[in-house]
Design a protein around this motif. Structure first.
Motif, PDB file in Angstrom:
ATOM      1  N   SER A 377      10.382  38.251 -43.850  1.00 42.44           N
ATOM      2  CA  SER A 377       9.466  37.198 -43.821  1.00 42.44           C
ATOM      3  C   SER A 377       9.060  36.684 -42.739  1.00 42.44           C
ATOM      4  N   ASP A 378       8.255  35.752 -42.457  1.00 42.46           N
ATOM      5  CA  ASP A 378       7.960  35.011 -41.210  1.00 42.46           C
ATOM      6  C   ASP A 378       9.090  34.433 -40.647  1.00 42.46           C
ATOM      7  N   PRO A 379      10.048  33.486 -41.572  1.00 43.74           N
ATOM      8  CA  PRO A 379      10.962  32.898 -40.808  1.00 43.74           C
ATOM      9  C   PRO A 379      12.058  33.812 -40.344  1.00 43.74           C
ATOM     10  N   GLU A 380      12.249  34.892 -41.091  1.00 46.08           N
ATOM     11  CA  GLU A 380      13.457  36.185 -40.521  1.00 46.08           C
ATOM     12  C   GLU A 380      12.996  36.688 -39.494  1.00 46.08           C
ATOM     13  N   GLY A 381      11.596  36.991 -39.638  1.00 47.25           N
ATOM     14  CA  GLY A 381      11.002  37.813 -38.292  1.00 47.25           C
ATOM     15  C   GLY A 381      11.265  36.845 -36.965  1.00 47.25           C
ATOM     16  N   ALA A 382      10.742  35.613 -37.094  1.00 47.54           N
ATOM     17  CA  ALA A 382      11.014  34.743 -35.773  1.00 47.54           C
ATOM     18  C   ALA A 382      12.564  34.763 -35.448  1.00 47.54           C
ATOM     19  N   ALA A 383      13.501  34.540 -36.440  1.00 49.44           N
ATOM     20  CA  ALA A 383      14.737  34.638 -36.045  1.00 49.44           C
ATOM     21  C   ALA A 383      15.249  36.063 -35.361  1.00 49.44           C
ATOM     22  N   HIS A 384      14.715  36.876 -35.898  1.00 47.96           N
ATOM     23  CA  HIS A 384      15.068  38.383 -35.086  1.00 47.96           C
ATOM     24  C   HIS A 384      14.361  38.315 -33.679  1.00 47.96           C
ATOM     25  N   SER A 385      13.293  38.054 -33.829  1.00 49.55           N
ATOM     26  CA  SER A 385      12.583  37.981 -32.370  1.00 49.55           C
ATOM     27  C   SER A 385      13.164  36.987 -31.408  1.00 49.55           C
ATOM     28  N   LYS A 386      13.954  35.900 -31.767  1.00 57.44           N
ATOM     29  CA  LYS A 386      14.547  35.123 -30.855  1.00 57.44           C
ATOM     30  C   LYS A 386      15.759  35.853 -30.579  1.00 57.44           C
ATOM     31  N   LEU A 387      16.313  36.541 -31.453  1.00 52.56           N
ATOM     32  CA  LEU A 387      17.598  37.316 -31.142  1.00 52.56           C
ATOM     33  C   LEU A 387      17.332  38.340 -30.145  1.00 52.56           C
ATOM     34  N   ARG A 388      16.119  39.040 -30.317  1.00 53.05           N
ATOM     35  CA  ARG A 388      15.950  40.179 -29.450  1.00 53.05           C
ATOM     36  C   ARG A 388      15.597  39.579 -27.727  1.00 53.05           C
ATOM     37  N   LEU A 389      14.964  38.291 -27.933  1.00 57.36           N
ATOM     38  CA  LEU A 389      14.782  37.721 -26.742  1.00 57.36           C
ATOM     39  C   LEU A 389      16.006  37.325 -25.963  1.00 57.36           C
ATOM     40  N   TYR A 390      17.286  36.737 -26.852  1.00 53.66           N
ATOM     41  CA  TYR A 390      18.451  36.507 -26.257  1.00 53.66           C
ATOM     42  C   TYR A 390      19.264  37.592 -25.856  1.00 53.66           C
ATOM     43  N   HIS A 391      19.098  38.782 -26.344  1.00 54.28           N
ATOM     44  CA  HIS A 391      19.656  40.142 -26.155  1.00 54.28           C
ATOM     45  C   HIS A 391      19.160  40.455 -24.701  1.00 54.28           C
ATOM     46  N   SER A 392      17.787  40.514 -24.622  1.00 48.97           N
ATOM     47  CA  SER A 392      17.164  41.004 -23.400  1.00 48.97           C
ATOM     48  C   SER A 392      17.456  40.055 -21.994  1.00 48.97           C
ATOM     49  N   ARG A 393      17.801  38.723 -22.361  1.00 47.61           N
ATOM     50  CA  ARG A 393      18.381  37.899 -21.352  1.00 47.61           C
ATOM     51  C   ARG A 393      19.557  38.133 -20.792  1.00 47.61           C
ATOM     52  N   VAL A 394      20.537  38.616 -21.830  1.00 49.58           N
ATOM     53  CA  VAL A 394      21.770  38.920 -21.535  1.00 49.58           C
ATOM     54  C   VAL A 394      21.639  40.233 -20.571  1.00 49.58           C
ATOM     55  N   ARG A 395      20.938  41.357 -20.856  1.00 53.26           N
ATOM     56  CA  ARG A 395      20.618  42.577 -20.165  1.00 53.26           C
ATOM     57  C   ARG A 395      20.124  42.153 -18.978  1.00 53.26           C
ATOM     58  N   GLN A 396      19.194  41.364 -18.781  1.00 50.37           N
ATOM     59  CA  GLN A 396      18.697  40.844 -17.499  1.00 50.37           C
ATOM     60  C   GLN A 396      19.699  40.232 -16.582  1.00 50.37           C
ATOM     61  N   GLY A 397      20.518  39.261 -17.080  1.00 41.63           N
ATOM     62  CA  GLY A 397      21.729  38.525 -16.493  1.00 41.63           C
ATOM     63  C   GLY A 397      22.587  39.413 -15.932  1.00 41.63           C
ATOM     64  N   VAL A 398      23.002  40.446 -16.731  1.00 47.18           N
ATOM     65  CA  VAL A 398      23.947  41.793 -16.380  1.00 47.18           C
ATOM     66  C   VAL A 398      23.569  42.264 -15.197  1.00 47.18           C
ATOM     67  N   LEU A 399      22.238  42.738 -15.230  1.00 50.63           N
ATOM     68  CA  LEU A 399      21.623  43.657 -14.220  1.00 50.63           C
ATOM     69  C   LEU A 399      21.597  42.859 -12.897  1.00 50.63           C
ATOM     70  N   LEU A 400      21.303  41.573 -12.941  1.00 50.16           N
ATOM     71  CA  LEU A 400      21.256  40.796 -11.805  1.00 50.16           C
ATOM     72  C   LEU A 400      22.726  40.537 -11.106  1.00 50.16           C
ATOM     73  N   CYS A 401      23.707  40.322 -12.355  1.00 51.69           N
ATOM     74  CA  CYS A 401      25.309  40.499 -11.692  1.00 51.69           C
ATOM     75  C   CYS A 401      25.627  41.740 -11.000  1.00 51.69           C
ATOM     76  N   LEU A 402      25.198  42.875 -11.689  1.00 52.51           N
ATOM     77  CA  LEU A 402      25.466  44.128 -10.976  1.00 52.51           C
ATOM     78  C   LEU A 402      24.855  44.273  -9.715  1.00 52.51           C
ATOM     79  N   LEU A 403      23.511  43.490  -9.542  1.00 47.60           N
ATOM     80  CA  LEU A 403      22.979  43.895  -8.249  1.00 47.60           C
ATOM     81  C   LEU A 403      23.702  42.839  -7.018  1.00 47.60           C
TER      82      LEU A 403
END
Length: 1100
Positions: A377-403
Motif C-alpha cells: 500500500s502507499d504507506p508501506e511503499g513510502a516506508a520502504h522507499s525511505k529505507l532504500r534511501l537510507y541504505h543508499s546513504r550508508v553505501r555512499q558514506g562508506v565509499l567516501l570513507c574508503l576514499l
C-alpha cells in the motif's frame, strides 16, 4: 540526522562577483523581510528576558523558562536568519552560559529543553562556541549525564554533539570523563548497549569530536585511537535482530563519518596489517548494505595477497526474496538508465570482447526488479522507499570513507588489497563483488559516483604497479605469471568501464566514468599489452564530444589527452589518428534526447583528409569556432557567435599540446595553422587561454628540435624544412608573444613565454638576426624579476641559449649570461638556484667547447675575475640542496678543466682552487643522492683532464685520489662506481698519479673493486655489472701502460693474489672484445702471449 550533517546543510551561500544583479524588492520579498526582522526582534526580546532572570528569584522561574525556551525553539533560523540581524555569536554564547546557571539538574524537563535550545541555536545559526562557553556547557552536559534519568540522555548527547563539533582539541579537560575506560560516551557507544538511539547519539558525539577544522589541530592521541576502535567495533558488530532498520542505518552512518573524521585528522598509523585489513573488510561489507540479492559470507579481515580473494556465495534465501516487493530495489533518487536490448545490465560471457546481453549471474537478476507489480500500500511503499534511501546513504558514506582510506594509506601497501576491490576476469560462476559491481549495478547515481571516485583514487599514481602488466607472450599453461594477471585486470577494467559508459545516463556519474577511464589509460602500459584495447574506447567516447553537459565534454577531451599521451607514439593510436572515422548510425529512438545517452557524432571540416588527424582539427575548431548549439548546463543567452565554454577550450588546447608532443610528425603539416591558433589565444584577455596558447607554442618548438637532434630517427626529407621553421618563428616573435613576455600581472604567463623562447631551434635562431637581440634583451631583463617563477624560467632560457653555436663564441653574451646566472645563484628561491646551477653547468660546457675550438684566444678574452667568481659561486652552491648541488659540481669540474696555467699560478686562485677540490671530494664521500655523487665523480675526472693542474705535487691531490678509490670499492650504486673508475683512468701521464705508494693504492683499489664487482644488495644493480667490469679493466690496463720500473714490485705482488688472477681473465676478455683499448691492442698487447709477457714483467 547527525549535527554535522545539519550544520553542513545550513551553510550560507557565498557571495561572488557572478552574483545576480540587484533588482527592486517585490511586495512578497518585503513581507519575507518583515518576517526576518520579526525573528531578530523575537530573539533579542527573549534573550533579554532570559538574561534578566536570576536563579531562585521569582517563584514562577520554571514557567518563565518554559515559555521563553519554547519561543526561541519555535523560530526557524534556517530560512529567516540573515547576517544583517544583530544575532551575534557572542550573544548566543553569553545566553547559553547564563541559562545553564538558571536550570537546575533536578528539573529534567527544563534540562531537555535547554539541550534542545542549545542544539537549535548552534545548528541553525551556525555558531561554533568559544572555549569558555564550551567549557561551561560541557561541564553542565557531563554532570547532567551523570545525574539525570536515562530518558533525557539522548537530548543531552545531541546538544553535546553540537557543542563539540570541530572543537575536539579544546575539550581536553573533559576527554577523560567522556572517553576514559568508564567514560559515558564509551559506555553508550559500546556494541553491547541495548538502546540503539543512545548508541547513535554517542557515536555522533564521537564523530564530531574527531572532526578537524582546517587550520586547527585534531583530537589528540590516544583519544583519537580510542574513537577509531569504537567506530570499527560498531561496524564489525552484527545488526541486532530486533533493531529498527532506519535507526541502524543512522547509527552506521555515524560510525562511518567518525572513521572518516579520524583518518582525516592528520597522519594515521594503523596497528599493523590486521587493523587495516579489518577496516577494509568491514567497509567492503557495507559497500553493499541493503543491496537486494547479495547473500555473501563476508571475511572479517582482508589480507594482502598476490592472488585475488573471491567471496563465497551462499544460496539465496528464496523466502526472503519472495517477501521483498518488486519495487524495493528501485531507489528514490534512481534515474531511468537505458541498457542493452533485453533489459537490465548483464555481465558479458567473454572478457575483453564487446559486451554481450547474456545474463551469467543470479545477482544480476535480483539486483534490480521491476516496480510494476508492487504489492505494498502507499504507506508501506513510502516506508520502504525511505529505507532504500537510507541504505543508499550508508553505501555512499562508506565509499567516501574508503576514499579517505585510499588517500591516507601508502599506495604500496594498498596494492596488496587491489584484488578485493578491483576484479580480474570472472572465470565461471558469479562475478566477485567489487567496486565495479557497484558501478554497474547500484541503482543510486550518487553511490555509483562515489565508487568511481574510489576507483579513480586507486588507479591514480599506479603506473609503477600496473607497469608490470604484459600479455604479448603466449600464455603459459603450467602457471599464470603475475604480469599476465595484471594484464587481465587491465582488460577487465576496460570491459567493465565500457559497460558503465554505455549504460550511464546521469551526467555527473558519466563524467566520473570518463575520468576513471582517463586514470586507467594514463597508468596502464599499453606498449606491453596486446593491441585492441584502445580502439574500441577511442570510438566509443567520440559521440560524447557533443554531449549537452559541459563537464562530460571536458572529461572526454581529458580522456583523449590521456590516450594520445600513453606511451606515445603507440602504433594503435597513430592508426586511429590517421584513419577517417565513420560514426555509427544514430538510433532514432533517442532522437528526442540526442545529447544525453546517445549523442550524435561530431563532424569537422576536412575530416576526410587522412594527412591531418581528425582530433587535431576537432580541437582547433573547439578553440576557434563558434559553437553550433547550446547546452542545457550553459544557461540561456547563447548565440551563434559565442565560443565554446572556457573549460572546453582549455581542455582542447591541452589535447593539442599532447598531440604535438607525442605525434609531431602527424601534426607538422598544420604547423602554421597551430601557430595561428596559439597567436589567437595569446591575443585573448583570459589569462588561462593565453597560458595554454603559450604552452602549445612551446610544444611546437620542442617537436621541431626533436626532429633535428642527431639521434632522431626521422629522415631528413620528413623534417620540417628549416626555412619553414624560420618563417614560423618570425611570425611568432612578431606577434602577441611579446605582450605575454611583458605581462607582469600574470607571472605564470611570463614563465611560459620564457619557456617558449627557449624552444627555438638553434639552426633557425641563427637565421633570426633581428629577433636575437630582442630575445636576449628580454631574457636578461626578466632575470631581475621579483617573481621567482619568471626569474627561474629566464635563467633557464639563457642556459639554453648559451649552447647555441651562434652565441657561444660571443664573449660579451657569455659574460652577460654568466653575471645573470651568478646573481640568480644567490636567490632565496631554491627553484631559481636550481635553474641557475643548471644554466651554469651549460655555460661551463660552452667554455670547454670554446677552449677546444678557439684555444687560448677565448681564455684570454674572458675576464679572470669572472672565472674566479664562477668558481667561488659553484663551490658555494655545492653545499646547497641536492637539486642545486648536482649541477654545481658539474660546473666545478668544467671550470677546473678550463683554468689556464697563468690563472692557476696567480695567488688569488690558490685558495678557491683548494676549496673547489675539497667541495668535490666532500660530495663524492657524502650521503647525497647517487646523481649528485655521480656528477661529483665525473667532475673530478673532468678536472684531471687539465694538464696545468699539479696533480703530482698539490696538497689536495691525495684526498681526491683517496675519495675516488674509496667510492669505487664501497659505493652501493654501480653507476657511481663506474664513473669513479673512469675518473681514475683520466690522467694521461704517470707523473699525475704521484709516487709509487699512491699509484699502488689506486691499482689495488681497482683490483679489489673488480673482484667484488658482482656483490650488491640491490638486485637491480646487476644490470650494470658488465659495464662496471669493463670500466675497471680499462682503468687497470691504463695503469699497466703507464707503469714504470719502480711500480713493478707492487704490481707483481698484487697479480699473484686471488684478485690478480681474476684480473687476468677479465683482461683477456677485455682485449679480445676490443674493449675500447685500441691503443693497447696495437702497440702493447697484440696476443695472448704478450699479455702473459706483460704480467710476467710486472711479477719479476
Amino acid at each position: 540526522m547527525s549535527s554535522s550533517a545539519c550544520i553542513n546543510d545550513c551553510l550560507p551561500g557565498i557571495l561572488s562577483p557572478d552574483a545576480v544583479p540587484f533588482t527592486p524588492m517585490s511586495q512578497e520579498n518585503r513581507v519575507e523581510l518583515g518576517s526576518v526582522a520579526a525573528t531578530g526582534v523575537q530573539f533579542n526580546r527573549c534573550a533579554s528576558k532570559l538574561r534578566s532572570l536570576r536563579a531562585g528569584n521569582p517563584a514562577n522561574l520554571k514557567t518563565e523558562l518554559n515559555i521563553l525556551f519554547d519561543q526561541l525553539i519555535s523560530e526557524n533560523y534556517t530560512s529567516n536568519y540573515s547576517p544583517n540581524h544583530n544575532i551575534l555569536p557572542e550573544e548566543v554564547c553569553t545566553l547559553l552560559v547564563h541559562v545553564t546557571r538558571l536550570v537546575p539538574l533536578s528539573q529534567e524537563h527544563l534540562v531537555v529543553k535547554l539541550c534542545q535550545l542549545t542544539h537549535h541555536l548552534l545548528n541553525q545559526l551556525q555558531v561554533v562556541v568559544d572555549e569558555q562557553t564550551l567549557d561551561v556547557c560541557m561541564c553542565y552536559a557531563v554532570q547532567a549525564l551523570g545525574v539525570c534519568n536515562p530518558w533525557t540522555h539522548s537530548e543531552i548527547l545531541l546538544a553535546l554533539s553540537t557543542l563539540v563539533y570541530g572543537n575536539g582539541p579544546h575539550c581536553h579537560r573533559h576527554l577523560g570523563a567522556l572517553l576514559g575506560d568508564d567514560g559515558i560516551l564509551r559506555l553508550y557507544s559500546d556494541p553491547s548497549h541495548p538502546d540503539m538511539e543512545l548508541r547513535r547519539a554517542a557515536l555522533t558525539c564521537l564523530a564530531n569530536l574527531c572532526l578537524s577544522v582546517p587550520g586547527q589541530a585534531s583530537l589528540e592521541e590516544p583519544y583519537r585511537s580510542v574513537c577509531f576502535k569504537v567506530f570499527l567495533q560498531t561496524l564489525q558488530s552484527p545488526q541486532p535482530p530486533d533493531a529498527d532498520p532506519l535507526l541502524y542505518c543512522m547509527m552506521v552512518q555515524g560510525a562511518v563519518k567518525g572513521l572518516q573524521a579520524s583518518l582525516s585528522g592528520g597522519k594515521w598509523r594503523f596497528g599493523g596489517s590486521e587493523e587495516l585489513g579489518a577496516l577494509l573488510a568491514v567497509l567492503k561489507r557495507f559497500m553493499f548494505h541493503g543491496c537486494p540479492g547479495v547473500c555473501v559470507e563476508w571475511l572479517s579481515v582482508l589480507y594482502p595477497a598476490p592472488l585475488p580473494q573471491y567471496e563465497t556465495f551462499c544460496p539465496l534465501n528464496l523466502s526472503i526474496c519472495r517477501g521483498r516487493k518488486a519495487g524495493e530495489e528501485e531507489e528514490v533518487e534512481r534515474e531511468v538508465r537505458p541498457g542493452p536490448p533485453g533489459g537490465g545490465r548483464t555481465w558479458p560471457k567473454t572478457p575483453g570482447l564487446p559486451p554481450s546481453p547474456a545474463v551469467v549471474s543470479s545477482l544480476a537478476s535480483f539486483w534490480k526488479m521491476s516496480s510494476s507489480d508492487s504489492e505494498f500500500s502507499d504507506p508501506e511503499g513510502a516506508a520502504h522507499s525511505k529505507l532504500r534511501l537510507y541504505h543508499s546513504r550508508v553505501r555512499q558514506g562508506v565509499l567516501l570513507c574508503l576514499l579517505t582510506v585510499v588517500k591516507a594509506v601508502d599506495r604500496r601497501t594498498l596494492y596488496g588489497y587491489w584484488s578485493s576491490f578491483i576484479p580480474d576476469t570472472p572465470i565461471g560462476g558469479p562475478p566477485p563483488l567489487t567496486l565495479l559491481t557497484i558501478v554497474l549495478k547500484d541503482p543510486s547515481p550518487k553511490v555509483r559516483t562515489c565508487a568511481l571516485q574510489v576507483l579513480s583514487a586507486l588507479l591514480e599514481g599506479s603506473r609503477q604497479f600496473l607497469g608490470v602488466a604484459e600479455d604479448l607472450a603466449p600464455p603459459r599453461t603450467s602457471y599464470t605469471p603475475f604480469s599476465f594477471s595484471m594484464a587481465t585486470t587491465v582488460r577487465e577494467l576496460h570491459r567493465s568501464l565500457s559497460l558503465a559508459l554505455l549504460a550511464e545516463s546521469s551526467p555527473h556519474t558519466l563524467t566520473q566514468v570518463v575520468k576513471c577511464l582517463a586514470h586507467l589509460v594514463g597508468n596502464a602500459p599499453y606498449n606491453r599489452l596486446r593491441p585492441g584495447l584502445l580502439s574500441p574506447l577511442w570510438r566509443q567516447i567520440r559521440p560524447y564530444l557533443r554531449h549537452r553537459d559541459v563537464n562530460v565534454r571536458v572529461s572526454v577531451l581529458t580522456l583523449y589527452g590521456a590516450l594520445v599521451s600513453a606511451q606515445a607514439p603507440l602504433p594503435e593510436i597513430q592508426l586511429l589518428l590517421t584513419q577517417p572515422h565513420t560514426p555509427p548510425p544514430q538510433d532514432t529512438r533517442n532522437s528526442q534526447t540526442p545529447h544525453t545517452h546517445t549523442p550524435p557524432a561530431s563532424h569537422t571540416p576536412g575530416e576526410e583528409e587522412s594527412r591531418v588527424p581528425w582530433l587535431l582539427q576537432l580541437c582547433v575548431s573547439l578553440v576557434t569556432q563558434p559553437r553550433d548549439d547550446q547546452s542545457d548546463s550553459e544557461g540561456p543567452g547563447g548565440g551563434a557567435s559565442v565560443l565554446e565554454p572556457s573549460p572546453v577550450r582549455l581542455e582542447a588546447l591541452q589535447v593539442l599540446a599532447h598531440l604535438v608532443r607525442g605525434y609531431f610528425p602527424l601534426c607538422q603539416v598544420c604547423l602554421c595553422e597551430l601557430g595561428g591558433v596559439s597567436a589567437r589565444c595569446l591575443r585573448e584577455t583570459d589569462p588561462s587561454v593565453q597560458l595554454h596558447g603559450a604552452k602549445l607554442l612551446e610544444e611546437l618548438g620542442t617537436g621541431i628540435i626533436q626532429q633535428y637532434r642527431s639521434e632522431s630517427s626521422q629522415p631528413e626529407s620528413c623534417r620540417v624544412p628549416i626555412q619553414q621553421v624560420v618563417q614560423f618563428w618570425v611570425e611568432v616573435l612578431s606577434g602577441p608573444l611579446n605582450g605575454a613576455l611583458q605581462s607582469q600581472q600574470h607571472p605564470t604567463l611570463q614563465t611560459s613565454a620564457c619557456d617558449t623562447l627557449s624552444s627555438i631551434l638553434p639552426q633557425a635562431f641563427t637565421e633570426l638576426p633581428r629577433s636575437q637581440t630582442l630575445c636576449i634583451t628580454v631574457l636578461l631583463g626578466l632575470t631581475f624579476s621579483d617573481n621567482s617563477l619568471v626569474k627561474a624560467a629566464a635563467v633557464r632560457a639563457l642556459g639554453v641559449y648559451i649552447l647555441f653555436p651562434c652565441l657561444r663564441e660571443d664573449v660579451m653574451f657569455v659574460a652577460d649570461t654568466a653575471n645573470a646566472i651568478l646573481t640568480a645563484l644567490d636567490d632565496r628561491s631554491p627553484n631559481v638556484r636550481a635553474k641557475a646551477a643548471w644554466s651554469l653547468g651549460n655555460l661551463t660546457d660552452t667554455l670547454i667547447v670554446n677552449m677546444g675550438c678557439l684555444g687560448e684566444v677565448f681564455q684570454e678574452e674572458l675576464s679572470d675575475m669572472l672565472v674566479l667568481q664562477m668558481v667561488q659561486s659553484a663551490t658555494k652552491a655545492s653545499t646547497d640542496k641536492d637539486r642545486v648541488k648536482s649541477n654545481a659540481v658539474r660546473a666545478l669540474g668544467n671550470l677546473l678543466h678550463f683554468l689556464s696555467l697563468g690563472q692557476l699560478t696567480r695567488p688569488v686562485f690558490q685558495r678557491p682552487l683548494e676549496e673547489a677540490i675539497s667541495a668535490l671530494v666532500t660530495t663524492v664521500q657524502s650521503e647525497a643522492t647517487m646523481k649528485v655523487r655521480w656528477n661529483a665523480c665525473y667532475a673530478l675526472g673532468n678536472a684531471f683532464r687539465n694538464p696545468a693542474l699539479p696533480l703530482d705535487s698539490a696538497s689536495w691531490s691525495a684526498s681526491a685520489f683517496s675519495a675516488l678509490c674509496s667510492v669505487v670499492i664501497s659505493c652501493q650504486n654501480f653507476k657511481v662506481r663506474i664513473k669513479s673508475a673512469a675518473a681514475l683512468s683520466v690522467p694521461a701521464s704517470r707523473r699525475c698519479y704521484g709516487d709509487a705508494e699512491r699509484f699502488g693504492c689506486v691499482w689495488r683499489s681497482l683490483l679489489t673493486a673488480l673482484e667484488h664487482s658482482e656483490e650488491t644488495r640491490d638486485f637491480l644493480e646487476y644490470r650494470y655489472c658488465s659495464a662496471l667490469r669493463h670500466t675497471l679493466t680499462h682503468s687497470l690496463t691504463h695503469l699497466l701502460q703507464l707503469s714504470q720500473s719502480h711500480d713493478m714490485p707492487a704490481l707483481g705482488a698484487s697479480l699473484q693474489t686471488e684478485e690478480g688472477r681474476g684480473f687476468r681473465g677479465h683482461l683477456v676478455k677485455y682485449l679480445r672484445g676490443g674493449g675500447g683499448g685500441v691503443e693497447y691492442n696495437a702497440e702493447v698487447i697484440c696476443s695472448d702471449m704478450s699479455i702473459q709477457s706483460l704480467v710476467g714483467n710486472c711479477a719479476n
